[in-house]
Motif scaffolding. Structure first.
Motif, PDB file in Angstrom:
ATOM      1  N   ALA A  66      16.765  33.477 -18.052  1.00 28.81           N
ATOM      2  CA  ALA A  66      15.478  33.682 -17.384  1.00 28.81           C
ATOM      3  C   ALA A  66      14.334  33.138 -18.240  1.00 28.81           C
ATOM      4  N   LEU A  67      14.444  33.294 -19.555  1.00 25.57           N
ATOM      5  CA  LEU A  67      13.413  32.743 -20.442  1.00 25.57           C
ATOM      6  C   LEU A  67      13.402  31.217 -20.375  1.00 25.57           C
ATOM      7  N   MET A  68      14.606  30.622 -20.324  1.00 24.49           N
ATOM      8  CA  MET A  68      14.681  29.159 -20.236  1.00 24.49           C
ATOM      9  C   MET A  68      14.057  28.672 -18.931  1.00 24.49           C
ATOM     10  N   VAL A  69      14.362  29.379 -17.831  1.00 24.57           N
ATOM     11  CA  VAL A  69      13.799  28.992 -16.532  1.00 24.57           C
ATOM     12  C   VAL A  69      12.276  29.100 -16.590  1.00 24.57           C
ATOM     13  N   THR A  70      11.781  30.223 -17.120  1.00 25.92           N
ATOM     14  CA  THR A  70      10.333  30.445 -17.195  1.00 25.92           C
ATOM     15  C   THR A  70       9.650  29.335 -17.990  1.00 25.92           C
ATOM     16  N   ALA A  71      10.211  29.034 -19.172  1.00 29.00           N
ATOM     17  CA  ALA A  71       9.592  28.012 -20.022  1.00 29.00           C
ATOM     18  C   ALA A  71       9.621  26.646 -19.344  1.00 29.00           C
ATOM     19  N   THR A  72      10.753  26.316 -18.708  1.00 24.09           N
ATOM     20  CA  THR A  72      10.883  24.999 -18.075  1.00 24.09           C
ATOM     21  C   THR A  72       9.885  24.847 -16.935  1.00 24.09           C
ATOM     22  N   LEU A  73       9.792  25.877 -16.084  1.00 23.97           N
ATOM     23  CA  LEU A  73       8.867  25.778 -14.950  1.00 23.97           C
ATOM     24  C   LEU A  73       7.418  25.703 -15.436  1.00 23.97           C
ATOM     25  N   ALA A  74       7.106  26.454 -16.503  1.00 26.04           N
ATOM     26  CA  ALA A  74       5.751  26.393 -17.044  1.00 26.04           C
ATOM     27  C   ALA A  74       5.459  24.976 -17.544  1.00 26.04           C
ATOM     28  N   LEU A  75       6.446  24.346 -18.152  1.00 28.57           N
ATOM     29  CA  LEU A  75       6.290  22.985 -18.676  1.00 28.57           C
ATOM     30  C   LEU A  75       6.062  21.988 -17.532  1.00 28.57           C
ATOM     31  N   ILE A  76       6.868  22.125 -16.472  1.00 34.67           N
ATOM     32  CA  ILE A  76       6.742  21.199 -15.344  1.00 34.67           C
ATOM     33  C   ILE A  76       5.394  21.397 -14.646  1.00 34.67           C
ATOM     34  N   ALA A  77       4.851  22.606 -14.738  1.00 32.34           N
ATOM     35  CA  ALA A  77       3.576  22.897 -14.066  1.00 32.34           C
ATOM     36  C   ALA A  77       2.384  22.313 -14.818  1.00 32.34           C
ATOM     37  N   VAL A  78       2.563  21.950 -16.094  1.00 37.51           N
ATOM     38  CA  VAL A  78       1.420  21.505 -16.907  1.00 37.51           C
ATOM     39  C   VAL A  78       0.620  20.378 -16.234  1.00 37.51           C
ATOM     40  N   PRO A  79       1.274  19.284 -15.778  1.00 37.18           N
ATOM     41  CA  PRO A  79       0.465  18.205 -15.177  1.00 37.18           C
ATOM     42  C   PRO A  79      -0.239  18.628 -13.888  1.00 37.18           C
ATOM     43  N   LEU A  80       0.294  19.644 -13.207  1.00 32.86           N
ATOM     44  CA  LEU A  80      -0.337  20.078 -11.959  1.00 32.86           C
ATOM     45  C   LEU A  80      -1.577  20.911 -12.243  1.00 32.86           C
ATOM     46  N   VAL A  81      -1.569  21.601 -13.376  1.00 35.43           N
ATOM     47  CA  VAL A  81      -2.648  22.538 -13.691  1.00 35.43           C
ATOM     48  C   VAL A  81      -3.679  21.891 -14.612  1.00 35.43           C
ATOM     49  N   TRP A  82      -3.200  21.117 -15.575  1.00 34.43           N
ATOM     50  CA  TRP A  82      -4.086  20.477 -16.554  1.00 34.43           C
ATOM     51  C   TRP A  82      -4.301  19.029 -16.123  1.00 34.43           C
ATOM     52  N   ARG A  83      -5.489  18.710 -15.626  1.00 36.17           N
ATOM     53  CA  ARG A  83      -5.742  17.372 -15.092  1.00 36.17           C
ATOM     54  C   ARG A  83      -6.925  16.752 -15.801  1.00 36.17           C
ATOM     55  N   PRO A  84      -6.690  16.136 -16.982  1.00 35.98           N
ATOM     56  CA  PRO A  84      -7.803  15.587 -17.762  1.00 35.98           C
ATOM     57  C   PRO A  84      -8.540  14.468 -17.020  1.00 35.98           C
ATOM     58  N   SER A  85      -7.824  13.573 -16.370  1.00 34.60           N
ATOM     59  CA  SER A  85      -8.510  12.519 -15.623  1.00 34.60           C
ATOM     60  C   SER A  85      -7.679  12.218 -14.397  1.00 34.60           C
ATOM     61  N   ALA A  86      -7.974  12.925 -13.330  1.00 30.43           N
ATOM     62  CA  ALA A  86      -7.162  12.816 -12.130  1.00 30.43           C
ATOM     63  C   ALA A  86      -7.619  11.629 -11.292  1.00 30.43           C
ATOM     64  N   ALA A  87      -6.817  11.317 -10.313  1.00 33.95           N
ATOM     65  CA  ALA A  87      -7.173  10.295  -9.345  1.00 33.95           C
ATOM     66  C   ALA A  87      -8.402  10.771  -8.568  1.00 33.95           C
ATOM     67  N   PRO A  88      -9.083   9.839  -7.838  1.00 31.88           N
ATOM     68  CA  PRO A  88     -10.259  10.251  -7.072  1.00 31.88           C
ATOM     69  C   PRO A  88      -9.950  11.444  -6.163  1.00 31.88           C
ATOM     70  N   ASP A  89     -10.981  12.225  -5.939  1.00 32.58           N
ATOM     71  CA  ASP A  89     -10.828  13.430  -5.132  1.00 32.58           C
ATOM     72  C   ASP A  89     -10.203  13.137  -3.784  1.00 32.58           C
ATOM     73  N   ASN A  90      -9.386  14.036  -3.335  1.00 33.46           N
ATOM     74  CA  ASN A  90      -8.713  13.851  -2.062  1.00 33.46           C
ATOM     75  C   ASN A  90      -8.955  15.087  -1.220  1.00 33.46           C
ATOM     76  N   PRO A  91     -10.140  15.144  -0.572  1.00 34.43           N
ATOM     77  CA  PRO A  91     -10.526  16.386   0.095  1.00 34.43           C
ATOM     78  C   PRO A  91      -9.626  16.721   1.282  1.00 34.43           C
ATOM     79  N   GLY A  92      -8.948  15.707   1.844  1.00 32.46           N
ATOM     80  CA  GLY A  92      -8.103  15.981   3.004  1.00 32.46           C
ATOM     81  C   GLY A  92      -6.848  16.745   2.644  1.00 32.46           C
ATOM     82  N   LEU A  93      -6.614  16.898   1.352  1.00 28.62           N
ATOM     83  CA  LEU A  93      -5.328  17.414   0.933  1.00 28.62           C
ATOM     84  C   LEU A  93      -5.475  18.836   0.420  1.00 28.62           C
ATOM     85  N   GLN A  94      -4.893  19.799   1.119  1.00 27.44           N
ATOM     86  CA  GLN A  94      -4.954  21.177   0.633  1.00 27.44           C
ATOM     87  C   GLN A  94      -3.720  21.449  -0.212  1.00 27.44           C
TER      88      GLN A  94
END
Lengths: 135, 353
Positions: A66-94
């Motif tokens: 369970a710890l391995m799963v938690t750590a792995t998912l947290a790692l995969i989530a990093v690019p989704l949550v931390w966006r230093p320079s994202a693509a142009p805004d996409n307001p149509g996308l929820q």
């Protein structure tokens, strides 16, 4: 013979990759060497420390998984949550609320683990007899 | 320090080889579809093939994340091995270390840049497709050399019961990572996967990567479609397009970033449109957008796609007029193609010789 085939094919692919990479070397090299540096100096020692604690505490395989799963998912989530320079805004996308959904998922995982642990413990100990508990 | 674990390492290595192998082959295929060499041929059917290809590409990469970390964990103690003194063994030892370093560098690079790219987050200065493609060759090359070096060790490794639980944990973690992301392309997992990077339905029920605003699109009042071929040309207004026989087809938008969604597209089959103006219908076709700059302002439909009756110049999406973000007044939607090549805001169709 088969080792030689792997070696030749491998060196060939490496050569081609290097040839493709040469014009982009200055921008890619920092990102290439960052992986092993971060892993060997930060991630692995951290894991070793956690592993030592888990071994001392005699934590079972289920909690380790369970710890391995938690750590792995947290790692995969990093690019989704931390966006230093994202693509142009996409307001149509929820897009979904990643931290909330991940937290829900992990809560469900750990709750399931806790329930199964309680059930197993109960079976091993047997049902508590009335009046023996101090409250 | 724990004793080396050749069996666990070789088993994880095998799983990783499968994951990276799938990732490499599907990636090469996607690259060839977008930059076709002269000898390359890609069919227009099955309709869902490109969607499956990209789904496999991103999901094999996701599964490789925990497997790579688990693998490095089993071999981490080897980082601190003392090099041999004698010259011959020292050279071999050094060569092996360099090969492993290239492998680890390129493997991390591919997984990290891939994950940031699907999240459309670009914290680097290189051009992602070119760098990801070049380092993919480094990674498979390094895997090949690594297998050549390690094959005898892997073959002689005996199962180690103490590591069985660890292997099982690594497998379960990889499976969990798959379920947590597979919703990007597997419709019934969409609401289950917390980390599906394209989970929202988007305008008219279909996600968008490049909006009309991002592409600086303003549709002129006198918009018309130009059709050109060797020996002729024609101009069509939106009313003319609507007057042609319409066809509705259920086709996926399948992005290179792995996300995909089915939708009902209604419009004029490209083949019929070319036939109606007297243009040849068995040639490749270049489709150009109102978008002036940008890498995907135009695309070439190869012969199989240009001839396929399912390839539409779509005017409607899921029963509504195309919204600006989906390419109003019309867009190309063809079976078995990457989403970036489904050109939007079409203004010119050229039949290539």
């Amino acid at each position: 013979m088969i080792r030689l085939a792997f070696l030749v094919a491998g060196v060939g692919a490496l050569g081609y990759g290097c040839w493709l990479l040469v014009p982009q070397l200055t921008t890619t090299v920092p990102w290439l060497i960052a992986g092993p540096i971060v892993h060997d100096l930060v991630v692995a020692p951290l894991l070793a420390g956690v592993g030592l604690i888990l071994t001392r505490a005699r934590v079972g395989a289920a909690v380790r998984t369970a710890l391995m799963v938690t750590a792995t998912l947290a790692l995969i989530a990093v690019p989704l949550v931390w966006r230093p320079s994202a693509a142009p805004d996409n307001p149509g996308l929820q897009n979904r609320d990643y931290p909330r959904d991940l937290a829900l998922w992990l809560t469900a995982l750990w709750a399931a683990l806790a329930v199964s642990w309680l059930l197993r413990r109960r079976r091993r100990v047997g049902p508590p007899t009335a009046g023996t508990r101090n409250e | 320090m724990r004793a080396p674990a050749p069996h666990a390492a070789s088993r994880l290595g095998l799983w990783l080889a499968v994951a990276f192998g799938v990732c490499f082959v599907t990636g090469l295929l996607s690259h060839a579809i977008q930059h076709p060499p002269a000898w390359f041929w890609w069919p227009s059917r099955p309709v869902q093939l490109y969607r499956v290809n990209q789904g496999l590409h991103v999901l094999s990469g996701v599964a490789a994340v925990p497997l790579l970390l688990a693998k490095l964990w089993t071999v981490y103690p080897r980082l601190f091995l003392r090099p041999p003194r004698a010259f011959g063994p020292l050279v071999r030892h050094a060569a092996e270390r360099v090969a492993t370093l290239v492998l680890v560098c390129s493997a991390f690079f591919e997984l990290v840049t891939g994950l940031f790219n699907v999240a459309q987050s670009y914290p680097w200065r290189f051009f992602f497709p070119a760098a990801h493609y070049a380092v993919a060759w480094l990674a498979v090359g390094a895997i090949g050399v690594h297998v050549a070096i390690k094959l005898p060790v892997a073959r002689s490794a005996r199962p180690d019961p103490e590591r069985r639980a660890f292997l099982r944990s690594a497998g379960v973690t990889a499976a969990a990572a798959l379920v947590a992301t597979a919703g990007v392309t597997v419709p019934w997992l969409r609401s289950v996967s917390p980390l599906a990077w394209r989970a929202g339905p988007g305008p008219q029920g279909v996600p968008v990567n490049r909006t009309a605003a991002a592409a600086h699109i303003t549709v002129p009042d006198d918009w018309h479609l130009d059709v050109r071929w060797a020996g002729g040309s024609a101009t069509m207004s939106l009313a003319t397009l609507h007057a042609l026989r319409q066809r509705t087809a259920r086709l996926p938008i399948a992005c290179v970033e792995g996300w995909s969604a089915d939708a009902d597209w209604t419009g004029v089959p490209l083949r019929d449109l070319l036939g109606a103006v007297g243009a040849p219908t068995d040639r490749p076709v270049r489709v150009s957008s109102l978008e002036k700059a940008g890498l995907y302002a135009s695309s070439v439909l190869p012969r199989p796609h240009a001839r396929d009756p399912l390839t539409l110049l779509a005017l409607r999406l899921n029963g509504e007029t195309l919204s600006p973000d989906h390419g109003f007044p019309c867009r190309i939607i063809a079976p078995n193609r990457p989403g970036v090549l489904q050109t939007k805001w079409v203004t010119l169709i050229e039949v290539l010789p």
